[in-house]
Every structure is written in structure tokens, then in C-alpha cells.
Enzyme design. Sequence first.
Site, PDB file in Angstrom:
ATOM      1  N   CYS A 158      -8.843   1.235  -1.848  1.00  0.00           N
ATOM      2  CA  CYS A 158     -10.025   1.705  -1.221  1.00  0.00           C
ATOM      3  C   CYS A 158     -11.160   2.118  -2.374  1.00  0.00           C
ATOM      4  O   CYS A 158     -12.495   1.901  -2.040  1.00  0.00           O
ATOM      5  CB  CYS A 158      -9.729   2.985  -0.429  1.00  0.00           C
ATOM      6  SG  CYS A 158      -8.688   3.857  -1.254  1.00  0.00           S
ATOM      7  N   HIS A 254     -15.367   7.731  -0.754  1.00  0.00           N
ATOM      8  CA  HIS A 254     -15.128   7.630  -2.438  1.00  0.00           C
ATOM      9  C   HIS A 254     -16.716   7.298  -3.189  1.00  0.00           C
ATOM     10  O   HIS A 254     -17.161   6.537  -2.212  1.00  0.00           O
ATOM     11  CB  HIS A 254     -14.250   6.527  -2.862  1.00  0.00           C
ATOM     12  CG  HIS A 254     -12.791   6.903  -2.433  1.00  0.00           C
ATOM     13  ND1 HIS A 254     -12.226   7.943  -2.036  1.00  0.00           N
ATOM     14  CD2 HIS A 254     -11.922   6.063  -2.234  1.00  0.00           C
ATOM     15  CE1 HIS A 254     -10.948   7.931  -1.880  1.00  0.00           C
ATOM     16  NE2 HIS A 254     -10.721   6.804  -1.886  1.00  0.00           N
TER      17      HIS A 254
END
Length: 270
Positions: A158, A254
Amino acid sequence: MSEKIKVGILGATGMVGQRFVTLLENHPWFELVTLAASAHSAGKTYEEAVGGRWKMETPMPEFVKNMVVKNVADVEDVVKDVDFVFSAVNMPKDEIRAIEEEYAKTETPVVSNNSAHRWTPDVPMVVPEINPQHYEVIEHQRKRLGTKHGFIAVKPNCSIQAYTPALAAWQEFEPHEVVVSTYQAISGAGKTFKDWPEMLGNIIPFISGEEAKSEKEPLKVFGHVDEEKGEIVPFDGPLRITSQCIRVPVLNGHTATVFINFGKNPTKDE
Ligand SMILES: NC(=O)c1ccc[n+]([C@@H]2O[C@H](COP(=O)([O-])OP(=O)(O)OC[C@H]3O[C@@H](n4cnc5c(N)ncnc54)[C@H](OP(=O)(O)O)[C@@H]3O)[C@@H](O)[C@H]2O)c1
């Protein structure tokens, strides 16, 4: 689309599985018809199987609550009503590789969140905006698996999804030294603040294994399909990525900061 594509989730009771369930509610293309997890959950309703483990911010969708969870290991039973499966099981990597291949061999495509097949040379690891041409390798994978329709495709780690699209956009200027810092949310570790209260107001400047993935996986994404070998050959040009991955007290999403040295310096207008 007149008829929706019927899908199942392997590992439906886990954190990633719950995210799939949430995203698939009222989806315009997909109809979620099958949920599967370990033997421990099999035979229970989804609501019973998840119990107190629901980690999403929105409530469990009503349409899944009474669906009976199947056992991932009962492959024929799981695939009988679906066109393909999303995989988010948490098992040892060799077991994930084996079970995902078993599903593909029933002619059921597997779209996987797991890292187990990321380095299988004929499995595409795709960021759709960057390397959809890697799907061409699926023909070679089908030959290996002996399938006409079934295959496995995976997504990368990710953290790299955040910065590889930016690198791709700069490709004509030949990025060759890249220094990345990622600031990764606790959901990426399968946690919420309820399960991980010590993360409140804290940072952890190390995530085991993440830096190696952040440096290597983009090379596969930027690689090419070698038709003779029947596999994806990672990019072997002058691109060196150095990364530091930091866990931060953020629930979802993120962030990455990226410093790039170019082979050909762009002008301000470019
Ligand atoms: N969390 C993330 O943000 C993230 C991001 C990228 C990739 N991943 C990967 O995605 C996978 C799932 O992560 P997660 O955080 O959702 O894990 P998790 O919350 O631990 O959920 C694991 C799921 O796998 C099932 N499972 C466990 N052992 C099994 C077995 N022997 N046979 C069949 N099913 C089994 C569990 O079923 P039961 O409930 O019945 O035990 C559950 O549905 C992992 O491989 C992880 O590395 C996670």
C-alpha cells in the site's frame, strides 16, 4: 452494465475483508454474493463470525449480516456462485500461494491483496494507472496453470501506491535517485486506536520488511512483459530507491514525501 459481476471475498471477516465488504455495498459493477474465512468462522452468519472484530468506521452493512460464511478451504463450494474472488486471507505465504492457485485452477480469477504472489514472475502486480499492460502476462500464467479463464493478479504494497504514480508521471526525465519517506497509517497494520492505544501521540520509525518492499516493488511495476520468457522482468535501468517507513498516529491513509534526482532535469515549464 446490465448485469453485475458476482464476487466473493476470501478472508471476509478480517480487516481487509471488512473493507472490501464496505466498498462493495451498492457497488455499480459488483454484487457481493459469497463470504469465506477460516474453519473457525465457517457456518456462522457474518455478524456472528465477526463478533466484536468489526473495525470499520461505518456500521456493518445490513445485506451481509445474515450471509453464512463459507470455509476458504471448500474451494468448489466457494466458487460455485461467483465470477471472481477478492483475496484477503491471512495465512502463511506458501499456503496463500497454494490456495490462490487452487482457486485460479477452478477458472475463478483471483484479485489479491496479499503479498504472497507479488514476486511470482507471471503474476501481474498492477497499479492500474501505471502498468495495465502487465495484464498481458496472464496468458503465460494461464498456460502454466492449465486454465482458460482463471488467473491471479495482485496489488502492490500500500505504501508504494502513494508515490509510484508520481514517479511514473516524471518518467521522461529519468528519475534515477529517489529518496522516499512514508508516513503510514495504523490501518495498514490491521489496527485501530482501540487495538493499539500506545500509538496515540506516538511514532514508530521502523516497520519490519516495509522498506525492502518499498524499494523493490516499484521495479516490478516499472518492468516489462518479456514474451519469450513469459514473465515480467523488473526495470533494470538506473533507478535506485531508498526508503524509510514510519508508522504514524493516523487511522487511515498513508503519506509519502519523495525527493528525486533526474537524469534529465526538467525545466520549470516542463
Ligand atoms: N491490513 C492491511 O491494511 C493490509 C494491507 C495490505 C495487505 N494486507 C494483507 O491482507 C491479508 C489480510 O490482512 P488483514 O489485516 O485483513 O488480516 P486479519 O484481520 O487477520 O484477517 C485475516 C482473514 O483471513 C482469515 N484466515 C485466517 N487464517 C485462515 C485460514 N487458515 N484459512 C482461511 N482463512 C483464514 C481470517 O478468518 P477468521 O476470521 O475466520 O479467522 C480472516 O478472515 C494479509 O495477508 C495482510 O498481509 C493487509
